[in-house]
Design a protein around this motif. Structure first.
Motif, PDB file in Angstrom:
ATOM      1  N   LEU A 187      31.134  30.136  97.783  1.00 49.96           N
ATOM      2  CA  LEU A 187      30.990  30.536  96.393  1.00 49.96           C
ATOM      3  C   LEU A 187      31.293  32.019  96.267  1.00 49.96           C
ATOM      4  O   LEU A 187      30.637  32.848  96.900  1.00 49.96           O
ATOM      5  N   MET A 188      32.280  32.362  95.441  1.00 54.19           N
ATOM      6  CA  MET A 188      32.662  33.755  95.254  1.00 54.19           C
ATOM      7  C   MET A 188      32.216  34.226  93.873  1.00 54.19           C
ATOM      8  O   MET A 188      32.592  33.654  92.852  1.00 54.19           O
ATOM      9  N   PHE A 189      31.408  35.266  93.870  1.00 60.33           N
ATOM     10  CA  PHE A 189      30.907  35.861  92.643  1.00 60.33           C
ATOM     11  C   PHE A 189      31.530  37.237  92.473  1.00 60.33           C
ATOM     12  O   PHE A 189      32.009  37.836  93.424  1.00 60.33           O
ATOM     13  N   GLU A 190      31.481  37.739  91.265  1.00 61.81           N
ATOM     14  CA  GLU A 190      31.963  39.089  90.970  1.00 61.81           C
ATOM     15  C   GLU A 190      30.768  39.935  90.531  1.00 61.81           C
ATOM     16  O   GLU A 190      30.557  40.162  89.344  1.00 61.81           O
ATOM     17  N   GLY A 191      29.954  40.345  91.501  1.00 62.24           N
ATOM     18  CA  GLY A 191      28.828  41.220  91.229  1.00 62.24           C
ATOM     19  C   GLY A 191      27.482  40.553  91.078  1.00 62.24           C
ATOM     20  O   GLY A 191      26.476  41.234  90.953  1.00 62.24           O
ATOM     21  N   LYS A 192      27.416  39.230  91.063  1.00 56.20           N
ATOM     22  CA  LYS A 192      26.142  38.550  90.832  1.00 56.20           C
ATOM     23  C   LYS A 192      25.729  37.650  91.999  1.00 56.20           C
ATOM     24  O   LYS A 192      24.893  36.765  91.847  1.00 56.20           O
ATOM     25  N   ALA A 193      26.264  37.890  93.169  1.00 57.08           N
ATOM     26  CA  ALA A 193      25.972  37.030  94.319  1.00 57.08           C
ATOM     27  C   ALA A 193      24.491  37.027  94.678  1.00 57.08           C
ATOM     28  O   ALA A 193      23.910  35.973  94.931  1.00 57.08           O
ATOM     29  N   GLU A 194      23.885  38.186  94.709  1.00 54.60           N
ATOM     30  CA  GLU A 194      22.474  38.254  95.110  1.00 54.60           C
ATOM     31  C   GLU A 194      21.569  37.548  94.110  1.00 54.60           C
ATOM     32  O   GLU A 194      20.673  36.796  94.490  1.00 54.60           O
ATOM     33  N   GLN A 195      21.823  37.747  92.809  1.00 54.42           N
ATOM     34  CA  GLN A 195      21.018  37.080  91.785  1.00 54.42           C
ATOM     35  C   GLN A 195      21.183  35.568  91.875  1.00 54.42           C
ATOM     36  O   GLN A 195      20.206  34.821  91.777  1.00 54.42           O
ATOM     37  N   ALA A 196      22.413  35.102  92.038  1.00 53.94           N
ATOM     38  CA  ALA A 196      22.664  33.659  92.123  1.00 53.94           C
ATOM     39  C   ALA A 196      21.993  33.068  93.355  1.00 53.94           C
ATOM     40  O   ALA A 196      21.324  32.038  93.271  1.00 53.94           O
ATOM     41  N   MET A 197      22.153  33.712  94.503  1.00 50.70           N
ATOM     42  CA  MET A 197      21.570  33.207  95.744  1.00 50.70           C
ATOM     43  C   MET A 197      20.046  33.124  95.632  1.00 50.70           C
ATOM     44  O   MET A 197      19.452  32.112  96.005  1.00 50.70           O
ATOM     45  N   ALA A 198      19.415  34.160  95.113  1.00 57.21           N
ATOM     46  CA  ALA A 198      17.959  34.147  94.953  1.00 57.21           C
ATOM     47  C   ALA A 198      17.531  33.030  94.002  1.00 57.21           C
ATOM     48  O   ALA A 198      16.567  32.308  94.265  1.00 57.21           O
TER      49      ALA A 198
ATOM     50  N   PRO B 286      30.020  47.951  95.802  1.00 56.80           N
ATOM     51  CA  PRO B 286      28.954  48.927  95.586  1.00 56.80           C
ATOM     52  C   PRO B 286      28.010  48.983  96.792  1.00 56.80           C
ATOM     53  O   PRO B 286      27.541  47.952  97.265  1.00 56.80           O
ATOM     54  N   GLU B 287      27.752  50.185  97.268  1.00 54.93           N
ATOM     55  CA  GLU B 287      26.883  50.356  98.433  1.00 54.93           C
ATOM     56  C   GLU B 287      25.533  49.679  98.198  1.00 54.93           C
ATOM     57  O   GLU B 287      24.908  49.860  97.155  1.00 54.93           O
ATOM     58  N   GLY B 288      25.105  48.866  99.164  1.00 54.03           N
ATOM     59  CA  GLY B 288      23.830  48.165  99.093  1.00 54.03           C
ATOM     60  C   GLY B 288      23.892  46.783  98.473  1.00 54.03           C
ATOM     61  O   GLY B 288      22.968  45.992  98.616  1.00 54.03           O
ATOM     62  N   ALA B 289      24.984  46.479  97.775  1.00 54.01           N
ATOM     63  CA  ALA B 289      25.119  45.141  97.166  1.00 54.01           C
ATOM     64  C   ALA B 289      25.444  44.115  98.253  1.00 54.01           C
ATOM     65  O   ALA B 289      26.044  44.441  99.277  1.00 54.01           O
ATOM     66  N   VAL B 290      25.025  42.875  98.025  1.00 50.22           N
ATOM     67  CA  VAL B 290      25.367  41.812  98.964  1.00 50.22           C
ATOM     68  C   VAL B 290      26.883  41.704  99.056  1.00 50.22           C
ATOM     69  O   VAL B 290      27.574  41.666  98.039  1.00 50.22           O
ATOM     70  N   LYS B 291      27.370  41.687 100.265  1.00 47.63           N
ATOM     71  CA  LYS B 291      28.801  41.507 100.518  1.00 47.63           C
ATOM     72  C   LYS B 291      29.068  40.040 100.852  1.00 47.63           C
ATOM     73  O   LYS B 291      29.864  39.376 100.198  1.00 47.63           O
ATOM     74  N   LEU B 292      28.393  39.542 101.856  1.00 50.44           N
ATOM     75  CA  LEU B 292      28.587  38.169 102.328  1.00 50.44           C
ATOM     76  C   LEU B 292      27.247  37.646 102.816  1.00 50.44           C
ATOM     77  O   LEU B 292      26.500  38.360 103.478  1.00 50.44           O
ATOM     78  N   ALA B 293      26.950  36.408 102.467  1.00 51.90           N
ATOM     79  CA  ALA B 293      25.685  35.807 102.891  1.00 51.90           C
ATOM     80  C   ALA B 293      25.904  34.335 103.211  1.00 51.90           C
ATOM     81  O   ALA B 293      26.885  33.724 102.775  1.00 51.90           O
ATOM     82  N   ARG B 294      24.984  33.822 103.981  1.00 54.05           N
ATOM     83  CA  ARG B 294      24.903  32.385 104.225  1.00 54.05           C
ATOM     84  C   ARG B 294      23.516  31.952 103.771  1.00 54.05           C
ATOM     85  O   ARG B 294      22.527  32.599 104.096  1.00 54.05           O
ATOM     86  N   ALA B 295      23.474  30.875 103.003  1.00 56.69           N
ATOM     87  CA  ALA B 295      22.203  30.323 102.558  1.00 56.69           C
ATOM     88  C   ALA B 295      22.214  28.829 102.795  1.00 56.69           C
ATOM     89  O   ALA B 295      23.265  28.189 102.767  1.00 56.69           O
ATOM     90  N   SER B 296      21.044  28.299 103.053  1.00 55.93           N
ATOM     91  CA  SER B 296      20.871  26.858 103.114  1.00 55.93           C
ATOM     92  C   SER B 296      20.334  26.456 101.746  1.00 55.93           C
ATOM     93  O   SER B 296      19.221  26.828 101.372  1.00 55.93           O
ATOM     94  N   ILE B 297      21.143  25.740 100.983  1.00 51.78           N
ATOM     95  CA  ILE B 297      20.760  25.285  99.647  1.00 51.78           C
ATOM     96  C   ILE B 297      20.476  23.794  99.730  1.00 51.78           C
ATOM     97  O   ILE B 297      21.390  22.993  99.894  1.00 51.78           O
ATOM     98  N   GLY B 298      19.211  23.448  99.677  1.00 56.26           N
ATOM     99  CA  GLY B 298      18.824  22.048  99.822  1.00 56.26           C
ATOM    100  C   GLY B 298      19.240  21.471 101.156  1.00 56.26           C
ATOM    101  O   GLY B 298      19.495  20.280 101.267  1.00 56.26           O
ATOM    102  N   GLY B 299      19.333  22.319 102.176  1.00 52.08           N
ATOM    103  CA  GLY B 299      19.708  21.864 103.506  1.00 52.08           C
ATOM    104  C   GLY B 299      21.200  21.939 103.795  1.00 52.08           C
ATOM    105  O   GLY B 299      21.633  21.674 104.905  1.00 52.08           O
ATOM    106  N   THR B 300      22.015  22.313 102.798  1.00 53.88           N
ATOM    107  CA  THR B 300      23.455  22.450 103.005  1.00 53.88           C
ATOM    108  C   THR B 300      23.797  23.930 103.096  1.00 53.88           C
ATOM    109  O   THR B 300      23.445  24.713 102.216  1.00 53.88           O
ATOM    110  N   GLU B 301      24.495  24.301 104.152  1.00 55.27           N
ATOM    111  CA  GLU B 301      24.884  25.692 104.303  1.00 55.27           C
ATOM    112  C   GLU B 301      25.998  26.034 103.318  1.00 55.27           C
ATOM    113  O   GLU B 301      26.967  25.301 103.174  1.00 55.27           O
ATOM    114  N   VAL B 302      25.815  27.172 102.634  1.00 53.01           N
ATOM    115  CA  VAL B 302      26.773  27.658 101.661  1.00 53.01           C
ATOM    116  C   VAL B 302      27.045  29.125 101.970  1.00 53.01           C
ATOM    117  O   VAL B 302      26.117  29.887 102.238  1.00 53.01           O
ATOM    118  N   VAL B 303      28.313  29.522 101.943  1.00 51.56           N
ATOM    119  CA  VAL B 303      28.675  30.921 102.098  1.00 51.56           C
ATOM    120  C   VAL B 303      28.783  31.517 100.702  1.00 51.56           C
ATOM    121  O   VAL B 303      29.364  30.913  99.795  1.00 51.56           O
TER     122      VAL B 303
END
Length: 129
Positions: free
Chosen positions: A7-18, A42-59
């Motif tokens: 999933l590619m976001f434009e500035g809202k990756a951290e909010q969406a992931m949380a 932007p310095e400090g913003a999430v660049k790339l993450a991996r999350a388990s969403i309902g047990g499915t890994e999502v980048v």
């Protein structure tokens, strides 16, 4: 070989992931990298993450580049719920500031089903088999 939704976001990756980790049971952040000084984002913003969403890994990627495209409902995340209460809770959370493609109902192929785009533009199909 492993296939993983990206999933590619434009500035809202951290909010969406949380939001997804709070909304979908069995979800958590697995790891994340933040933009450093002098990098494209932007310095400090999430660049790339991996999350388990309902047990499915999502980048999850936070693109510093604005694109002429975004998410489309032709690709969606499909969630099978255990109870009607769980379905209603998830649909209520995901639909806030989003748009329904198919409001919650019985469409014959499922006891309860909803299809929506959340406030970040990601498409979800929420099902009670």
């Amino acid at each position: 070989m492993k296939v993983t939704p990206f999933l590619m976001f434009e500035g809202k990756a951290e909010q969406a992931m949380a939001f997804y980790c709070e909304t979908i049971p069995d979800s958590r952040v697995l790891d994340l990298t933040r933009y450093g000084a002098g990098e494209d984002g932007p310095e400090g913003a999430v660049k790339l993450a991996r999350a388990s969403i309902g047990g499915t890994e999502v980048v999850i990627f936070n693109s510093p580049v604005q694109h002429a495209f975004t998410f489309t409902p032709s690709v969606s995340l499909f969630v099978d719920c255990s109870t009607e209460e769980e379905l209603e809770r998830i649909v209520e959370a995901l639909s806030k500031d989003g748009t329904f493609l198919m409001p919650t109902g019985n469409y014959g192929f499922s006891r309860r089903f909803a299809w929506l785009n959340d406030r970040f533009g990601v498409s979800w199909q929420i099902n009670l088999p």
